[in-house]
Design an enzyme around this catalytic site. Sequence first.
Site, PDB file in Angstrom:
ATOM      1  CG  ASP A   1      -2.015   0.973   1.154  1.00 26.85           C
ATOM      2  OD1 ASP A   1      -2.126   1.646   0.103  1.00 26.85           O
ATOM      3  OD2 ASP A   1      -2.783   1.084   2.124  1.00 26.85           O
TER       4      ASP A   1
ATOM      5  CB  CYS B   1     -10.766 -22.825  18.680  1.00 27.32           C
ATOM      6  SG  CYS B   1     -10.777 -21.104  18.206  1.00 27.32           S
TER       7      CYS B   1
ATOM      8  CG  ASP C   1      -5.533   6.578  -2.727  1.00 20.31           C
ATOM      9  OD1 ASP C   1      -4.516   6.313  -2.039  1.00 20.31           O
ATOM     10  OD2 ASP C   1      -6.625   6.033  -2.518  1.00 20.31           O
TER      11      ASP C   1
ATOM     12  CB  CYS D   1     -13.609 -22.020  16.133  1.00 19.25           C
ATOM     13  SG  CYS D   1     -12.352 -21.921  14.858  1.00 19.25           S
TER      14      CYS D   1
END
Lengths: 550, 550
Positions: free
Chosen positions: B85, B283, B120, B278
């Site tokens: 980025d 988990c 940008d 999960c």
Amino acid sequence: MFEILHKDLAGRVGKLYTKSGILETPAIFPVVNPAKQTLPLSEIRELGFKQIITNAYLVRKHYGETVSELTIHSVLSWDGVIMTDSGAYQLMEYGHVEVAPLEIVKYQVDIGSDIGVILDIPTRGDVPYSQVLIEVEETIRRARQALAVRDIVDPERKMLLVGPVQGGVYLDIVRYCARQLAKMDFDIYAIGSVTSLLENYEFRSIVEMIIAAKRELPLGKPVHLFGAGHPLIIPIAVALGIDLFDSASYVLYARDNRVILPDRTVRLEELRSDYIPCSCPVCRRYSVKELLEMPEHEREPLLAKHNLYVLKREIDEVKVRIREGTLWEYLQEKAHANPRVLEALTALEQYVDVLERLTPVTRGEVRGIFIYSYETDRLRPHYRIHIYRVARNYEPPPGKDILLILPEYAHDRPSNRSTHFIAVCNKLLHEGLLDRVHICFFSPVFGIVPHEIADVYPLAQYEYVRNIPTVANLGVNAAREYIKAHNRRYTAVILVLQRGQIEVLSRIIHEVAPSLKILQLEIQDQVSIIRSLNTICSMVRLLSSSAPPQ
Amino acid sequence: MFEILHKDLAGRVGKLYTKSGILETPAIFPVVNPAKQTLPLSEIRELGFKQIITNAYLVRKHYGETVSELTIHSVLSWDGVIMTDSGAYQLMEYGHVEVAPLEIVKYQVDIGSDIGVILDIPTRGDVPYSQVLIEVEETIRRARQALAVRDIVDPERKMLLVGPVQGGVYLDIVRYCARQLAKMDFDIYAIGSVTSLLENYEFRSIVEMIIAAKRELPLGKPVHLFGAGHPLIIPIAVALGIDLFDSASYVLYARDNRVILPDRTVRLEELRSDYIPCSCPVCRRYSVKELLEMPEHEREPLLAKHNLYVLKREIDEVKVRIREGTLWEYLQEKAHANPRVLEALTALEQYVDVLERLTPVTRGEVRGIFIYSYETDRLRPHYRIHIYRVARNYEPPPGKDILLILPEYAHDRPSNRSTHFIAVCNKLLHEGLLDRVHICFFSPVFGIVPHEIADVYPLAQYEYVRNIPTVANLGVNAAREYIKAHNRRYTAVILVLQRGQIEVLSRIIHEVAPSLKILQLEIQDQVSIIRSLNTICSMVRLLSSSAPPQ
């Protein structure tokens, strides 16, 4: 002993005490073949299971009486909870029915089973009503005898004994059977196998069977649902009060290359992808291609393991949901995994009276309720309880004969602490006009909500779908109930609402209570209410000029 | 190069070619901090990720120009795809905006980034319209310059360059920006960060932004959605044509003890349970209590890992759904995880024209479509395409002026091979009456279905919720469209249906085409149709006695 720790709807998280340890419920028992096990028991234990179920008939066939010297736990090398099924189905198939009924109870006690099942007659799908009735009478007779035998061979009741309710799709027979068994002292009840209904996605029939049985069974006893090992049925079964499940599906499906997923079953060959969308160790390790290319005897246990992971996750999720009080939210989610599940959910209409009685009024944690549609949410106990209470138990404050209805704003709840409410309230108080005014809110979901209770759960804690017109029917119908119940307490109504809301409410009032005077003030948003305080006061003054009600 | 392999709705499974390898899309890029990484990159790779995204501005701040000698791949020890980025946000925050725009493009090329982003100006939430417009003009100007720089520093276009569409919630600015960028030759397009909308569950706004941008962007180019790393938004974003995602959420949420689940986010402390529901390695290994008790620096990477597993599973699921052609089914399921998601789904109304154009008419595998509600299913492209075609493109067979409408039975589809159809057809043929009779079926979902097309997808492959009244509106409205479009081709209608269906259809016909003669035959079930063959023939004979139409 069965201890209930948490409740939501008719579902519960509980503790079942057995001689080999305590089992947290809801729980699922993986079915284990005593002779030939696809997935090694060590792997089942590693998955986190403390319990298995096996077949006493097959144990006896395979090991004979030697087991009773060793106990089933040592034969299977399993130190957790072992449930044994009586093998009723197998016995029936092989025609030995007449010999075994009482013997098999004694055998289960002898081999040290933690949970045993009497030798009932399972109802099969293609049997006519009259024969099912005869078979159920036989099951009831055997149940009585089995208890008598238990008192002799197991007087300390070390083995928990299961009384299975039969009757199949004949709901009145199911209910009759449940009523008879409920009179006897079983530790656990069960509902006859639903495997074939499950295979055909007949979830609605399963739900109807459960409801029929649960209506008669004692609420304090755990209930097992035979043959319901699929994530599409587990949540709704739990919500209806099922505590125990068994699953042969994890192996049978694996044998058939069928992969159980939380929302469906997919054949491995048809999964047009290189991965099964799942995070379990099997799916992380093997690609679909690798699984398809390996020999059957390697693939089968892997798929069985995956299937068992999915079933375990489902049970875990349901337990979390009960503790949170969001089981209904989860049911709505599941209902959109398959249209047949949504059909089953709407069948809860038949059980709504019991659900309302059992549903805790407050939730453990304050979580919002989610409102999606008219069809399902009007069945939701939390919703119905509120509507019922406001219509029947609630009393509007005396002397306040002018009903002032303000809008509710989702960003500023509870409404009785909202900016516009406080402004209106203070202004009316200041002008000496509050005595005769009863302020309520119009909720798009709960209808007319009196300000005194606007912060009570779930009135301030809900999320609804804003742009589906039928959802608004909930609010409209609830408002009608309020006006019907309480219109005699008011002489006039002031509607300070948006145009569409004014149209709807004034229509309802005209319909239900044509003698009520209506004044309307159309507003755009919260700010415009605060700008209209003087207008609201003038309206109240105008109405106050007439004599107060007697 | 971007190659599209499979499509469903506006979603696609594709291949993105980069200089470090091919990426299957949809794909998600875990955000990696070049200075300090919570979860080691080796673990990210182990999870199955071939791609990461990092921040070129931070890389430069930390390593300066030394990296360009080493390349970013060697610095991070990552041999897969690296997206960078531009660090527009950070630069803006620190006020360096004016220096960097072109430099940063060159820097990304220099360090060997596989996918680079121009500098940008990200639209922030609290900025007024006029300023956003000025900023977007600046973004467009920079986009043009960046491409010119790219042609000089990277003439072979080894680095794929991303053109980000900005404009925030001002949809006309989004559309304008997309239109301008679409004229330039970017390899990939992006839609500006939706992180804050996501945090506030403003899924509908995100969907509206995507639609505004996608309407203008070239369909053959991949599109990245910045800051949308959550399973509640990924499926609908993919369905609208988003191919790439990034996620910092997996770390940020972990830092905050937030656990991402497929249907929601839960704070670890609030998970009133001993296990996260999960099956991922984290988990399976740790209980909630263990996680809560360990020090932060141990817990954070574990939760980050769990969160990343959930995101990966979501992407995998979406890919499977596109391949199967069941993406709409999956959207409906997800839509009931949170009311805000259902709101977002109904926003697809604004994009239905494009979806209809893009949706493949047949599915890869023949799978049924699932119909749940009037609100969502009338938006479903497969559904709309059929209704549109029957009303506009379809021509009833000439000369057949008697419309005979039979029921459809779910257990006996396709209807044009059903027992009752064959019986009626044979009988009419045998009696010499078939010439003037056009047989159609009444589908509760698709309305009036001509027998010639009753086996065309999805007319014979659907499941619907049978006991929800509003679902039936689909069939009623579709039937009205048929009668409106084609009533001039018929002189009379014979309704051989159940009572409720006769009532509905005769009301519609009276309304839309009052000159059509109607004969009715009320039937109970499939068998009763076969018993009524003679009656049906008499009815046809009666109507045939009048002159055929000109």
